[in-house]
Design a protein around this motif. Structure first.
Motif, PDB file in Angstrom:
ATOM      1  N   ARG A 245       0.779  -1.248   0.202  1.00 21.69           N
ATOM      2  CA  ARG A 245      -0.135  -0.056  -0.005  1.00 21.69           C
ATOM      3  C   ARG A 245       0.722   1.019   0.143  1.00 21.69           C
ATOM      4  O   ARG A 245       1.853   1.299   0.950  1.00 21.69           O
ATOM      5  N   ALA A 246       0.834   2.071  -0.997  1.00 26.20           N
ATOM      6  CA  ALA A 246       1.645   3.084  -1.177  1.00 26.20           C
ATOM      7  C   ALA A 246       0.689   4.662  -0.574  1.00 26.20           C
ATOM      8  O   ALA A 246      -0.320   4.830  -1.125  1.00 26.20           O
ATOM      9  N   ARG A 252      -3.403  10.330  -0.719  1.00 25.42           N
ATOM     10  CA  ARG A 252      -4.137   9.423  -1.799  1.00 25.42           C
ATOM     11  C   ARG A 252      -3.252   8.008  -1.556  1.00 25.42           C
ATOM     12  O   ARG A 252      -2.161   7.769  -0.998  1.00 25.42           O
ATOM     13  N   GLU A 253      -4.044   6.969  -1.916  1.00 25.78           N
ATOM     14  CA  GLU A 253      -3.321   5.369  -1.635  1.00 25.78           C
ATOM     15  C   GLU A 253      -3.647   4.674  -2.874  1.00 25.78           C
ATOM     16  O   GLU A 253      -4.216   4.719  -3.753  1.00 25.78           O
ATOM     17  N   LEU A 254      -2.651   3.872  -3.021  1.00 24.46           N
ATOM     18  CA  LEU A 254      -2.364   2.895  -3.966  1.00 24.46           C
ATOM     19  C   LEU A 254      -2.009   1.682  -3.597  1.00 24.46           C
ATOM     20  O   LEU A 254      -0.950   1.365  -2.905  1.00 24.46           O
ATOM     21  N   VAL A 255      -2.859   0.589  -3.732  1.00 21.34           N
ATOM     22  CA  VAL A 255      -2.695  -0.912  -3.391  1.00 21.34           C
ATOM     23  C   VAL A 255      -2.411  -1.615  -4.591  1.00 21.34           C
ATOM     24  O   VAL A 255      -3.026  -1.403  -5.571  1.00 21.34           O
ATOM     25  N   GLY A 256      -1.262  -2.449  -4.672  1.00 26.66           N
ATOM     26  CA  GLY A 256      -1.023  -3.132  -5.896  1.00 26.66           C
ATOM     27  C   GLY A 256       0.474  -3.807  -5.382  1.00 26.66           C
ATOM     28  O   GLY A 256       0.653  -4.151  -4.343  1.00 26.66           O
ATOM     29  N   GLU A 257       0.908  -4.657  -6.579  1.00 22.79           N
ATOM     30  CA  GLU A 257       2.189  -5.364  -6.549  1.00 22.79           C
ATOM     31  C   GLU A 257       3.233  -4.272  -6.889  1.00 22.79           C
ATOM     32  O   GLU A 257       3.041  -3.929  -7.979  1.00 22.79           O
ATOM     33  N   ALA A 258       4.362  -4.364  -5.908  1.00 17.90           N
ATOM     34  CA  ALA A 258       5.537  -3.647  -6.286  1.00 17.90           C
ATOM     35  C   ALA A 258       6.251  -4.423  -7.420  1.00 17.90           C
ATOM     36  O   ALA A 258       6.615  -5.688  -7.156  1.00 17.90           O
ATOM     37  N   VAL A 259       6.278  -4.211  -8.724  1.00 14.10           N
ATOM     38  CA  VAL A 259       6.758  -4.952  -9.796  1.00 14.10           C
ATOM     39  C   VAL A 259       8.612  -4.614 -10.252  1.00 14.10           C
ATOM     40  O   VAL A 259       9.209  -5.609 -10.676  1.00 14.10           O
TER      41      VAL A 259
END
Length: 290
Positions: A245-246, A252-259
């Motif tokens: 979670r960034a 603001r938030e961004l949830v995902g996979e760090a690639v």
């Protein structure tokens, strides 16, 4: 010979024999070379923040590139987002260094790699000198494993210091005991089973490692590919491949996979919609697998 009763020994800087003071003269002899990066090294008993002090010296013109300031105790150390960093005297390594990449023709656009370069230097030095496995959490945390859990043992903070100077501060928990941890999520080299917790050889190893990486990076004019910095950082970064979670500026938030870590040192996060978003600033939280 009968051991003395410790109760009649007066308190002194040597009271905690597991935590002897650093030798300023010894460190200078081993690290300061005419053709090397390090130009000066000072050890102070206590200060608020080595970063604040070294930035002030740099702005005043009393410190040149390669200046190193080390504190046995730091009462107001700062991390990212102005978080505080404190620990018992002589329980860790608390130091700052001054570099001037512009003097080596490194474009300003690549200076953002310096905290990541420092992380690589610290991690590689600790692996060889302390015999402990570390991982890097993007962008500037040093992690160790304690009782099967990832714990933060160190942090890095870079600050501009005027006239093209960058002061990079490092705080690293070395001999911190379980009862001394500021928060349960913290760790130390000792708790991670390090084979060496003598701070002097550890500091020498970290500074020598930083010098090697910095010189190679400058020789490549800050190119993270030519200097091998990008691939080395990505290989040691535990954030890459994780669900995160960034927390971004503006709440603001961004949830995902760090690639990946891109060529500018930014963390690339793939969101739920598949879009890849480069994150250059923000707080990253490692999430447990769903």
């Amino acid at each position: 010979m009968t051991p003395r009763d410790r109760s009649d020994v007066p308190a002194s800087p040597w009271s905690d024999l597991d935590r002897p003071p650093l030798s300023e003269s010894g460190l200078r002899r081993s690290l300061l070379r005419q053709d090397g990066l390090w130009s000066s090294l000072d050890v102070v008993a206590s200060t608020g923040s080595t970063n604040t002090d070294l930035v002030a010296r740099a702005v005043a013109g009393s410190a040149q590139e390669g200046a190193v300031l080390v504190a046995e105790e730091q009462s107001a150390g700062r991390g990212r987002l102005d978080r505080r960093w404190s620990a018992p005297p002589r329980s860790g390594l608390f130091f700052s260094v001054l570099v001037k990449p512009g003097e080596h023709e490194v474009p300003v656009s690549r200076w953002g790699w310096l905290p990541l370069l420092t992380g690589v230097a610290v991690a590689t030095a600790l692996s060889s000198a302390a015999g402990v496995d570390t991982a890097l959490k993007w962008p500037n945390d040093v992690l160790v494993t304690v009782d099967g859990e990832e714990r933060k043992a160190g942090g890095i903070l870079a600050e501009a210091s005027g006239e093209g100077g960058i002061v990079i501060g490092v705080g690293l928990n070395v001999s911190l005991r379980a009862e001394e941890l500021p928060v349960p999520q913290a760790g130390s080299l000792a708790l991670a089973g390090a084979q060496v917790v003598d701070r002097e050889p550890l500091l020498r190893a970290v500074l020598r490692s930083f010098e090697r990486w910095y010189v190679e990076w400058c020789a490549a004019q800050g190119d993270p590919v030519l200097s091998r910095l990008q691939e080395t950082y990505a290989a040691g970064c535990s954030t890459v491949g994780r669900r995160v979670r960034a927390v971004l500026p503006g709440d603001r938030e961004l949830v995902g996979e760090a690639v990946a870590v891109d060529g500018d040192g930014r963390l690339v996060v793939r969101g739920a919609d598949g879009e890849r978003v480069p994150v250059g600033a923000g707080d990253i939280v490692h999430l447990r697998p769903a």
